[in-house]
Design a protein around this motif. Sequence first.
Motif, short mmCIF file in Angstrom:
data_model
loop_
_atom_site.label_atom_id
_atom_site.label_comp_id
_atom_site.label_asym_id
_atom_site.label_seq_id
_atom_site.Cartn_x
_atom_site.Cartn_y
_atom_site.Cartn_z
N LYS A 1 34.81 33.18 37.82
CA LYS A 1 35.25 34.54 37.04
C LYS A 1 35.06 35.66 37.97
O LYS A 1 36.06 36.72 37.77
CB LYS A 1 34.62 34.34 35.75
N ILE A 2 33.90 35.92 38.53
CA ILE A 2 33.80 36.95 39.49
C ILE A 2 34.94 37.04 40.46
O ILE A 2 35.44 38.24 40.91
CB ILE A 2 32.35 36.96 40.05
N ARG A 3 35.30 35.98 41.02
CA ARG A 3 36.20 36.26 42.31
C ARG A 3 37.53 36.30 41.73
O ARG A 3 38.55 36.26 42.47
CB ARG A 3 36.11 34.79 43.13
N SER A 4 37.84 36.22 40.48
CA SER A 4 39.34 36.18 39.77
C SER A 4 39.71 37.77 40.13
O SER A 4 40.93 38.09 39.56
CB SER A 4 39.06 35.90 38.40
N THR A 5 38.97 38.56 40.47
CA THR A 5 39.52 39.96 40.60
C THR A 5 38.87 40.96 42.07
O THR A 5 38.09 39.87 42.54
CB THR A 5 38.85 41.12 39.45
N THR A 6 39.63 41.52 42.44
CA THR A 6 39.34 42.24 43.79
C THR A 6 38.70 43.66 43.62
O THR A 6 38.19 44.20 44.28
CB THR A 6 40.36 42.42 44.69
N ASP A 7 38.55 43.85 42.20
CA ASP A 7 38.06 45.37 41.95
C ASP A 7 36.48 45.09 41.96
O ASP A 7 35.93 44.46 40.98
CB ASP A 7 38.51 45.73 40.39
N ALA B 1 29.96 39.70 36.37
CA ALA B 1 28.90 39.22 36.57
C ALA B 1 27.73 39.57 35.58
O ALA B 1 26.98 38.69 35.05
CB ALA B 1 28.27 39.72 37.95
N VAL B 2 27.54 40.82 35.14
CA VAL B 2 26.70 41.15 34.29
C VAL B 2 26.88 40.47 32.87
O VAL B 2 26.12 39.89 32.15
CB VAL B 2 26.61 42.72 33.83
N GLU B 3 28.31 40.55 32.29
CA GLU B 3 28.50 39.73 31.15
C GLU B 3 28.33 38.24 31.07
O GLU B 3 27.74 37.90 30.22
CB GLU B 3 30.03 40.13 30.76
N GLU B 4 28.80 37.76 32.14
CA GLU B 4 28.43 36.38 32.22
C GLU B 4 27.16 36.03 32.21
O GLU B 4 26.64 34.79 31.63
CB GLU B 4 29.35 35.64 33.45
N LEU B 5 26.20 36.51 33.11
CA LEU B 5 24.52 36.51 33.12
C LEU B 5 24.14 36.65 31.86
O LEU B 5 23.24 35.73 31.43
CB LEU B 5 24.17 37.06 34.34
#
Length: 69
Positions: free
Chosen positions: A27-33, A41-45
């Motif tokens: 999910k983190i790697r799904s964007t380049t922003d 990262a914060v939301e998933e953690l």
Amino acid sequence: ALESARLYRETQQRAERERLVTDITTKIRSTTDPEQMLKTAVEELKLALNANQAHFVIPQAESETKETT
């Protein structure tokens, strides 16, 4: 038998953690922003840790926080 059950449980827990890390990383790697990466990262953690809130603070360099005149 107890040792086998303990080892099985530990293996299952490890596999679940690895799956969770892989899912979050994807999910983190799904964007380049970079900002969106941090938000994801914060939301998933937060979800993974079953927390009510999560925050990420980026400290600014001292020169950036000083008021200039």
